[in-house]
Design a protein around this motif. Structure first.
Motif, PDB file in Angstrom:
ATOM      1  N   ASP A 152      80.856  13.695  57.208  1.00 37.09           N
ATOM      2  CA  ASP A 152      80.473  14.255  58.507  1.00 37.09           C
ATOM      3  C   ASP A 152      78.952  14.299  58.675  1.00 37.09           C
ATOM      4  O   ASP A 152      78.428  14.031  59.761  1.00 37.09           O
ATOM      5  CB  ASP A 152      81.050  15.660  58.669  1.00 37.09           C
ATOM      6  N   ALA A 153      78.245  14.654  57.588  1.00 35.07           N
ATOM      7  CA  ALA A 153      76.781  14.734  57.675  1.00 35.07           C
ATOM      8  C   ALA A 153      76.171  13.362  57.964  1.00 35.07           C
ATOM      9  O   ALA A 153      75.259  13.234  58.795  1.00 35.07           O
ATOM     10  CB  ALA A 153      76.228  15.297  56.367  1.00 35.07           C
ATOM     11  N   THR A 211      86.896  25.621  51.643  1.00 33.62           N
ATOM     12  CA  THR A 211      85.708  25.283  50.864  1.00 33.62           C
ATOM     13  C   THR A 211      84.807  24.299  51.601  1.00 33.62           C
ATOM     14  O   THR A 211      83.637  24.149  51.248  1.00 33.62           O
ATOM     15  CB  THR A 211      86.093  24.683  49.491  1.00 33.62           C
ATOM     16  N   ALA A 212      85.332  23.657  52.648  1.00 29.10           N
ATOM     17  CA  ALA A 212      84.497  22.768  53.464  1.00 29.10           C
ATOM     18  C   ALA A 212      83.305  23.519  54.029  1.00 29.10           C
ATOM     19  O   ALA A 212      82.194  22.972  54.134  1.00 29.10           O
ATOM     20  CB  ALA A 212      85.329  22.163  54.601  1.00 29.10           C
ATOM     21  N   VAL A 213      83.509  24.780  54.400  1.00 33.64           N
ATOM     22  CA  VAL A 213      82.417  25.583  54.947  1.00 33.64           C
ATOM     23  C   VAL A 213      81.347  25.820  53.885  1.00 33.64           C
ATOM     24  O   VAL A 213      80.142  25.747  54.163  1.00 33.64           O
ATOM     25  CB  VAL A 213      82.951  26.923  55.483  1.00 33.64           C
ATOM     26  N   LEU A 214      81.769  26.086  52.661  1.00 31.59           N
ATOM     27  CA  LEU A 214      80.801  26.306  51.579  1.00 31.59           C
ATOM     28  C   LEU A 214      79.986  25.044  51.311  1.00 31.59           C
ATOM     29  O   LEU A 214      78.760  25.100  51.159  1.00 31.59           O
ATOM     30  CB  LEU A 214      81.532  26.745  50.306  1.00 31.59           C
ATOM     31  N   PHE A 215      80.671  23.896  51.255  1.00 32.23           N
ATOM     32  CA  PHE A 215      79.960  22.635  51.040  1.00 32.23           C
ATOM     33  C   PHE A 215      78.984  22.358  52.180  1.00 32.23           C
ATOM     34  O   PHE A 215      77.866  21.873  51.956  1.00 32.23           O
ATOM     35  CB  PHE A 215      80.963  21.483  50.910  1.00 32.23           C
ATOM     36  N   ALA A 216      79.400  22.649  53.408  1.00 34.07           N
ATOM     37  CA  ALA A 216      78.533  22.406  54.562  1.00 34.07           C
ATOM     38  C   ALA A 216      77.288  23.284  54.508  1.00 34.07           C
ATOM     39  O   ALA A 216      76.181  22.836  54.837  1.00 34.07           O
ATOM     40  CB  ALA A 216      79.311  22.661  55.856  1.00 34.07           C
ATOM     41  N   MET A 217      77.460  24.543  54.100  1.00 35.39           N
ATOM     42  CA  MET A 217      76.304  25.435  53.991  1.00 35.39           C
ATOM     43  C   MET A 217      75.339  24.963  52.913  1.00 35.39           C
ATOM     44  O   MET A 217      74.115  24.983  53.106  1.00 35.39           O
ATOM     45  CB  MET A 217      76.782  26.857  53.695  1.00 35.39           C
ATOM     46  N   LEU A 218      75.860  24.536  51.769  1.00 34.83           N
ATOM     47  CA  LEU A 218      75.000  24.036  50.693  1.00 34.83           C
ATOM     48  C   LEU A 218      74.252  22.784  51.137  1.00 34.83           C
ATOM     49  O   LEU A 218      73.055  22.625  50.860  1.00 34.83           O
ATOM     50  CB  LEU A 218      75.843  23.722  49.452  1.00 34.83           C
ATOM     51  N   GLY A 257      73.543  21.957  54.260  1.00 39.28           N
ATOM     52  CA  GLY A 257      72.562  22.347  55.272  1.00 39.28           C
ATOM     53  C   GLY A 257      71.309  22.929  54.652  1.00 39.28           C
ATOM     54  O   GLY A 257      70.194  22.670  55.108  1.00 39.28           O
ATOM     55  N   TYR A 258      71.466  23.691  53.577  1.00 37.91           N
ATOM     56  CA  TYR A 258      70.304  24.269  52.912  1.00 37.91           C
ATOM     57  C   TYR A 258      69.515  23.203  52.162  1.00 37.91           C
ATOM     58  O   TYR A 258      68.277  23.183  52.190  1.00 37.91           O
ATOM     59  CB  TYR A 258      70.762  25.353  51.933  1.00 37.91           C
ATOM     60  N   ALA A 259      70.229  22.279  51.487  1.00 38.56           N
ATOM     61  CA  ALA A 259      69.564  21.257  50.674  1.00 38.56           C
ATOM     62  C   ALA A 259      68.820  20.228  51.524  1.00 38.56           C
ATOM     63  O   ALA A 259      67.737  19.768  51.142  1.00 38.56           O
ATOM     64  CB  ALA A 259      70.588  20.560  49.785  1.00 38.56           C
ATOM     65  N   ILE A 260      69.378  19.859  52.682  1.00 40.39           N
ATOM     66  CA  ILE A 260      68.793  18.783  53.479  1.00 40.39           C
ATOM     67  C   ILE A 260      67.961  19.298  54.645  1.00 40.39           C
ATOM     68  O   ILE A 260      66.862  18.799  54.913  1.00 40.39           O
ATOM     69  CB  ILE A 260      69.916  17.853  54.002  1.00 40.39           C
ATOM     70  N   TRP A 261      68.481  20.319  55.354  1.00 39.18           N
ATOM     71  CA  TRP A 261      67.808  20.778  56.572  1.00 39.18           C
ATOM     72  C   TRP A 261      67.149  22.150  56.427  1.00 39.18           C
ATOM     73  O   TRP A 261      66.700  22.738  57.392  1.00 39.18           O
ATOM     74  CB  TRP A 261      68.798  20.802  57.732  1.00 39.18           C
ATOM     75  N   ASP A 262      67.109  22.680  55.186  1.00 37.13           N
ATOM     76  CA  ASP A 262      66.500  23.990  54.924  1.00 37.13           C
ATOM     77  C   ASP A 262      67.084  25.092  55.807  1.00 37.13           C
ATOM     78  O   ASP A 262      66.377  25.996  56.257  1.00 37.13           O
ATOM     79  CB  ASP A 262      64.972  23.930  55.136  1.00 37.13           C
TER      80      ASP A 262
END
Length: 301
Positions: free
Chosen positions: A28-29, A248-255, A257-262
């Motif tokens: 998705d990203a 767990t999709a939400v957890l992966f998405a949050m991680l 988002g933090y790693a790539i888009w801060d």
């Protein structure tokens, strides 16, 4: 009535569900990035085409192409058609809705899956499983914080797509176990590609950069992997047990988002994460207790 999967099978199913969600989030990203410069239908068609080729290569490597005709098996073909419709309905609504609303609606699938599994597959979903599903969905709402003004006719379309996704996963359990999972994956990839190709003919073709094609190739690899892992999950474990781990999709998405888009999670998001993790741990703890009780009952007196 089918026999209840073993604890080991359920454990593998949970792991493959989490792996599938991670693959889908990464897909998705990448697709979200490419969508800024390519029409949606064309993007889905190219991604599906690449994914189909990748799955074909894997099927050939596994020696499964001898059963390639199984893609026309009525249950396999119907599952692929349902998945293609679900994908298009979700994406069309996603383009019109706030992403938080669309995500919240789509992640209602575990609720539908648990209900369907109890009604149509004779599974037993006790208080622990229902609690985990509801607790996890509450965590999703805390993370995405959907807005009231975003719900409309497009939200109903998204809800319909979510119902189709739940139907797709339950239909997987009805497919002959002799048909390889990679062939079911191939049928899904082909169905999505054909439907997107038809829409591309209506919307037109646009030139694109090789870099975008390369990114779609990586996205296709994650998508195909997610398809395969999800099929494995649905064929191995209990639906009502594995459904909450879709969150767990939400957890992966949050991680991501933090790693790539801060993107730093808010207080509500952290509460949502706690609820999501808590629902998973509660489910695992309950399942261990259930397994121990079954083992004790099986011991001779």
């Amino acid at each position: 009535m089918s026999s209840r999967p073993s604890a080991a099978a359920n454990g593998r199913a949970i792991a493959t569900m989490m792996g599938a969600m991670g693959c889908f989030v990464l897909n998705d990203a990448l697709v979200k990035h490419v969508s800024q410069s390519m029409p949606s239908a064309q993007l889905i068609f190219l991604r599906g085409l690449i994914a189909s080729v990748l799955v074909l290569l894997v099927a050939h490597r596994l020696g499964a192409l001898r059963q390639a005709g199984a893609v026309l098996n009525p249950r396999v073909a119907l599952r692929g058609a349902v998945d293609a419709c679900a994908t298009m309905m979700y994406l069309l609504s996603l383009f019109q809705l706030p992403i938080g609303n669309a995500t919240a609606i789509n992640l209602a699938a575990p609720l539908f899956m648990t209900v369907f599994a109890v009604l149509f597959m004779d599974e037993r979903a006790g208080m622990a499983r229902w609690s985990a599903v509801v607790l996890g969905f509450a965590g999703v709402l805390c993370v995405v914080q959907p807005s009231g003004e975003g719900f409309s006719a497009w939200a109903l379309l998204c809800l319909l797509g979510t119902l189709f996704h739940a139907m797709r996963d339950l239909m997987t359990r009805r497919i002959d176990p002799a048909i390889p999972s990679i062939i079911i994956t191939l049928a899904t990839a082909l169905a999505v590609t054909v439907l997107a190709g038809c829409l591309t003919l209506l919307s037109g073709w646009q030139a694109f950069a090789l870099r975008d094609l390369a990114l779609l190739g990586v996205a296709a690899a994650f998508l195909a992997s997610g398809y395969f892992l999800l099929v494995q999950c649905m064929r191995a474990g209990e639906v009502s047990l594995t459904a909450p781990f879709r969150y767990t999709a939400v957890l992966f998405a949050m991680l991501l988002g933090y790693a790539i888009w801060d993107e730093v999670p808010s207080g509500w998001a952290w509460l949502g994460v706690a609820l999501l993790v808590g629902s998973g741990l509660y489910m695992l703890h309950s399942e261990r207790g259930r397994t121990r009780a079954a083992a004790l009952d099986a011991q001779p007196e």
